[in-house]
Write a protein that holds these residues in place. Sequence first.
Motif, PDB file in Angstrom:
ATOM      1  N   PHE A 261      30.545 -62.788 -44.639  1.00 14.97           N
ATOM      2  CA  PHE A 261      29.860 -63.310 -43.450  1.00 14.97           C
ATOM      3  C   PHE A 261      29.403 -64.755 -43.670  1.00 14.97           C
ATOM      4  CE2 PHE A 261      29.214 -58.699 -43.551  1.00 14.97           C
ATOM      5  CZ  PHE A 261      29.812 -58.361 -42.338  1.00 14.97           C
ATOM      6  N   LEU A 262      30.281 -65.559 -44.232  1.00 14.08           N
ATOM      7  CA  LEU A 262      29.928 -66.940 -44.541  1.00 14.08           C
ATOM      8  C   LEU A 262      29.570 -67.737 -43.293  1.00 14.08           C
ATOM      9  CD1 LEU A 262      29.779 -69.094 -46.798  1.00 14.08           C
ATOM     10  CD2 LEU A 262      32.175 -69.627 -46.298  1.00 14.08           C
ATOM     11  N   SER A 263      30.259 -67.469 -42.169  1.00 16.49           N
ATOM     12  CA  SER A 263      30.032 -68.245 -40.947  1.00 16.49           C
ATOM     13  C   SER A 263      28.816 -67.783 -40.160  1.00 16.49           C
ATOM     14  CB  SER A 263      31.276 -68.172 -40.053  1.00 16.49           C
ATOM     15  OG  SER A 263      31.568 -66.823 -39.712  1.00 16.49           O
ATOM     16  N   ASP A 264      28.239 -66.640 -40.540  1.00 15.81           N
ATOM     17  CA  ASP A 264      27.070 -66.093 -39.841  1.00 15.81           C
ATOM     18  C   ASP A 264      25.837 -66.315 -40.710  1.00 15.81           C
ATOM     19  OD1 ASP A 264      25.159 -64.685 -38.460  1.00 15.81           O
ATOM     20  OD2 ASP A 264      26.408 -62.907 -38.148  1.00 15.81           O
ATOM     21  N   ALA A 265      25.005 -67.306 -40.329  1.00 19.58           N
ATOM     22  CA  ALA A 265      23.845 -67.651 -41.150  1.00 19.58           C
ATOM     23  C   ALA A 265      22.869 -66.486 -41.291  1.00 19.58           C
ATOM     24  CB  ALA A 265      23.141 -68.858 -40.545  1.00 19.58           C
ATOM     25  N   ALA A 266      22.814 -65.604 -40.291  1.00 20.91           N
ATOM     26  CA  ALA A 266      21.868 -64.488 -40.328  1.00 20.91           C
ATOM     27  C   ALA A 266      22.300 -63.393 -41.298  1.00 20.91           C
ATOM     28  CB  ALA A 266      21.694 -63.900 -38.930  1.00 20.91           C
ATOM     29  N   ARG A 267      23.597 -63.335 -41.616  1.00 20.58           N
ATOM     30  CA  ARG A 267      24.097 -62.241 -42.448  1.00 20.58           C
ATOM     31  C   ARG A 267      24.675 -62.726 -43.779  1.00 20.58           C
ATOM     32  NH1 ARG A 267      28.002 -58.742 -38.676  1.00 20.58           N
ATOM     33  NH2 ARG A 267      27.703 -57.231 -40.355  1.00 20.58           N
ATOM     34  N   ALA A 268      24.875 -64.021 -43.932  1.00 20.93           N
ATOM     35  CA  ALA A 268      25.459 -64.542 -45.161  1.00 20.93           C
ATOM     36  C   ALA A 268      24.485 -64.391 -46.322  1.00 20.93           C
ATOM     37  CB  ALA A 268      25.850 -66.006 -44.983  1.00 20.93           C
ATOM     38  N   CYS A 269      25.038 -64.364 -47.522  1.00 17.31           N
ATOM     39  CA  CYS A 269      24.205 -64.210 -48.708  1.00 17.31           C
ATOM     40  C   CYS A 269      23.496 -65.523 -49.032  1.00 17.31           C
ATOM     41  CB  CYS A 269      25.066 -63.762 -49.896  1.00 17.31           C
ATOM     42  SG  CYS A 269      26.241 -65.001 -50.464  1.00 17.31           S
ATOM     43  N   SER A 270      22.601 -65.475 -49.988  1.00 19.02           N
ATOM     44  CA  SER A 270      21.788 -66.645 -50.322  1.00 19.02           C
ATOM     45  C   SER A 270      22.587 -67.733 -51.037  1.00 19.02           C
ATOM     46  CB  SER A 270      20.605 -66.212 -51.188  1.00 19.02           C
ATOM     47  OG  SER A 270      21.067 -65.597 -52.388  1.00 19.02           O
ATOM     48  N   ARG A 271      23.802 -67.416 -51.467  1.00 19.81           N
ATOM     49  CA  ARG A 271      24.587 -68.392 -52.208  1.00 19.81           C
ATOM     50  C   ARG A 271      25.520 -69.198 -51.320  1.00 19.81           C
ATOM     51  NH1 ARG A 271      28.161 -66.721 -55.429  1.00 19.81           N
ATOM     52  NH2 ARG A 271      28.039 -68.519 -56.836  1.00 19.81           N
ATOM     53  N   ALA A 272      25.484 -68.982 -50.005  1.00 22.93           N
ATOM     54  CA  ALA A 272      26.351 -69.728 -49.101  1.00 22.93           C
ATOM     55  C   ALA A 272      25.955 -71.211 -49.125  1.00 22.93           C
ATOM     56  CB  ALA A 272      26.231 -69.171 -47.686  1.00 22.93           C
ATOM     57  N   PRO A 273      26.934 -72.139 -49.026  1.00 17.98           N
ATOM     58  CA  PRO A 273      28.384 -71.942 -48.898  1.00 17.98           C
ATOM     59  C   PRO A 273      29.114 -71.906 -50.228  1.00 17.98           C
ATOM     60  CG  PRO A 273      27.874 -74.246 -48.592  1.00 17.98           C
ATOM     61  CD  PRO A 273      26.553 -73.566 -48.866  1.00 17.98           C
ATOM     62  N   ALA A 274      28.382 -71.987 -51.345  1.00 20.90           N
ATOM     63  CA  ALA A 274      29.043 -72.015 -52.652  1.00 20.90           C
ATOM     64  C   ALA A 274      29.838 -70.739 -52.904  1.00 20.90           C
ATOM     65  CB  ALA A 274      28.004 -72.219 -53.753  1.00 20.90           C
ATOM     66  N   CYS A 275      29.352 -69.609 -52.357  1.00 17.66           N
ATOM     67  CA  CYS A 275      30.055 -68.346 -52.591  1.00 17.66           C
ATOM     68  C   CYS A 275      31.441 -68.355 -51.958  1.00 17.66           C
ATOM     69  CB  CYS A 275      29.237 -67.175 -52.064  1.00 17.66           C
ATOM     70  SG  CYS A 275      28.970 -67.198 -50.285  1.00 17.66           S
ATOM     71  N   GLY A 276      31.566 -69.016 -50.788  1.00 15.44           N
ATOM     72  CA  GLY A 276      32.870 -69.107 -50.142  1.00 15.44           C
ATOM     73  C   GLY A 276      33.835 -69.957 -50.933  1.00 15.44           C
ATOM     74  N   GLU A 277      33.362 -71.082 -51.443  1.00 17.73           N
ATOM     75  CA  GLU A 277      34.222 -71.954 -52.241  1.00 17.73           C
ATOM     76  C   GLU A 277      34.670 -71.247 -53.517  1.00 17.73           C
ATOM     77  OE1 GLU A 277      31.975 -75.428 -52.919  1.00 17.73           O
ATOM     78  OE2 GLU A 277      31.944 -76.060 -50.810  1.00 17.73           O
ATOM     79  N   GLU A 278      33.751 -70.499 -54.109  1.00 13.08           N
ATOM     80  CA  GLU A 278      34.089 -69.780 -55.339  1.00 13.08           C
ATOM     81  C   GLU A 278      35.069 -68.647 -55.066  1.00 13.08           C
ATOM     82  OE1 GLU A 278      31.791 -66.736 -58.329  1.00 13.08           O
ATOM     83  OE2 GLU A 278      30.691 -68.491 -57.599  1.00 13.08           O
ATOM     84  N   TYR A 279      34.872 -67.943 -53.940  1.00 19.62           N
ATOM     85  CA  TYR A 279      35.723 -66.785 -53.632  1.00 19.62           C
ATOM     86  C   TYR A 279      37.143 -67.230 -53.311  1.00 19.62           C
ATOM     87  CZ  TYR A 279      37.008 -62.241 -51.668  1.00 19.62           C
ATOM     88  OH  TYR A 279      37.606 -61.033 -51.421  1.00 19.62           O
ATOM     89  N   LEU A 280      37.297 -68.165 -52.381  1.00 21.86           N
ATOM     90  CA  LEU A 280      38.636 -68.642 -52.030  1.00 21.86           C
ATOM     91  C   LEU A 280      39.231 -69.494 -53.138  1.00 21.86           C
ATOM     92  CD1 LEU A 280      38.259 -69.510 -48.236  1.00 21.86           C
ATOM     93  CD2 LEU A 280      39.231 -67.468 -49.291  1.00 21.86           C
ATOM     94  N   GLY A 281      38.383 -69.957 -54.069  1.00 22.49           N
ATOM     95  CA  GLY A 281      38.893 -70.694 -55.208  1.00 22.49           C
ATOM     96  C   GLY A 281      39.729 -69.851 -56.140  1.00 22.49           C
ATOM     97  N   ARG A 282      39.683 -68.523 -55.969  1.00 22.18           N
ATOM     98  CA  ARG A 282      40.564 -67.653 -56.749  1.00 22.18           C
ATOM     99  C   ARG A 282      42.031 -67.861 -56.368  1.00 22.18           C
ATOM    100  NH1 ARG A 282      37.394 -61.797 -56.552  1.00 22.18           N
ATOM    101  NH2 ARG A 282      35.374 -62.546 -57.355  1.00 22.18           N
ATOM    102  N   ILE A 283      42.260 -68.396 -55.178  1.00 24.44           N
ATOM    103  CA  ILE A 283      43.623 -68.728 -54.748  1.00 24.44           C
ATOM    104  C   ILE A 283      43.883 -70.155 -55.202  1.00 24.44           C
ATOM    105  CG2 ILE A 283      45.230 -68.814 -52.820  1.00 24.44           C
ATOM    106  CD1 ILE A 283      43.247 -67.122 -51.219  1.00 24.44           C
ATOM    107  N   SER A 284      44.767 -70.341 -56.131  1.00 28.02           N
ATOM    108  CA  SER A 284      44.999 -71.664 -56.691  1.00 28.02           C
ATOM    109  C   SER A 284      45.613 -72.601 -55.655  1.00 28.02           C
ATOM    110  CB  SER A 284      45.920 -71.566 -57.909  1.00 28.02           C
ATOM    111  OG  SER A 284      47.221 -71.156 -57.527  1.00 28.02           O
ATOM    112  N   GLY A 285      45.465 -73.892 -55.900  1.00 31.67           N
ATOM    113  CA  GLY A 285      46.031 -74.886 -54.998  1.00 31.67           C
ATOM    114  C   GLY A 285      47.533 -74.768 -54.839  1.00 31.67           C
TER     115      GLY A 285
END
Length: 503
Positions: free
Chosen positions: A350-374
Amino acid sequence: MVARAFTVSFDGLEARQVEVQCAVTAGLPAFSIVGLPDKAVSEARDRVRTALSAMSIALPSKRITINLSPANLPKEGSHFDLPIALALLAALDILPRDAVERALALGEMSLDGSLVAVVGALPAALAAAEGDRCLVCPRACGAEAAWVGGAEVLAAASLSDVVRHFTGQSPLPPAEPGEVTAGAKTGCLSEVKGQERAKRAMEIAAAGRHHMLMIGTPGSGKSMMAARLPGLLPPLSAAEALETSMIHSLAGLIDEGGISRARPFRDPHHTASMASIIGGGKTAKPGEVSLAHNGVLFLDEFPEFPRQVLETLRQPVESGHVVVARANAHVRYPCRFMLLAAANPCRCGFLSDAARACSRAPACGEEYLGRISGPLMDRFDLRVEVPPVPFQDLDLPATGETSDMIAARVLAARAVQETRFAGHPSARQNADAGGRLLEEVAPLDDEGRRMLTRAADRFGLSARGFHRILRVARTIADLADSPAIRAPHMAEALSYRLLAGPA
């Protein structure tokens, strides 16, 4: 005495044959098998001996040696039972030697002499046709093997049926091909409410065989849309169906000898190992990428797959084949598939939903999708954001286009590509075009060229990204029945590329 057997070892789709040489010499009573056999092959001597005893055929009190040639090729599986029995019977002058030498055989034998189905009957029939021989196989494999058409297929229920055929007592009729099935009916894309942009991207992906990545919150419809993608694809051609079925035959996935015209749709779980995705194991079996040949490989929860598994997809996606190298096998399988992947924007989703996203947003999104290499992200032609559907829209009746309506446009666009690439065997759809061929088939007007150049400079497009945008724009133009790529086609292609990761 020599008979020929089919062994489940491949170089591409070319079956290898093994000569089963039987010698009956004076000496101690023994029955030995030589030539790098595995346990199942070594146990064939007991199955063959017992099956012959059930037919009241007594082996002589002499030393019997079965040599599987070439000796440096590992032999595995129970499909050597029938050719070993035929070579032995011919060496004992029970069967005519010339007839046995002209046959290619495979099949497992039960202790009572009945023949049990084995995998690989379709490639075995192809090898028999290329060698101008007949194929002798279990009855359960006959309908599958008969699809090749270039070889006479004799499907027997037991070893005694084979003996009566070769001795002229009761000839076996040629086997008939199994049924052609259309495949299971998938749901209609009109059942997915909203997500018009993602549906449009799926249409483009289906028309040009482009790889696609969907990123969206949980429950936004990613998996639902992916399950309906097969309904947009045209059925397999006769050549594609035979090519795909040979791989499925090797994996034992052909049901009752029937061949399906539906394109494969494989959706392995994200806990799958690298061997199951790419292929491997002791005997270098085909993996999911090869089982999806000429179809779709859907990887849900894409970042959750092991990093090593994801990185091994890079080469098969580009080349359309995969080489499985093992200590005792080196196998090249075709894997020309369309990669469809789905991912959440972050671990909680729920990165795009500020009310439901975790406290680590937006770093958590960058870290999660960072598992997909360039480099892997660079291979996706289409990247689509799939936003959550508002609750009020869920109560509205379905008004979108049906899968049949979209499939008609996809079929028309693919017909244009079939004509375009008729003289180029290495290319079938726009996704296959590259180099000078891409320059010929994707002419740009001045405005479209300026647009692509500005995007390349601003977003730092790689050479691969530049060419993939051209291919997508060519497909969009084909869907619009436009000979040239116009500025609107280029703008739409760019909009699908500049999202979620490096360009």
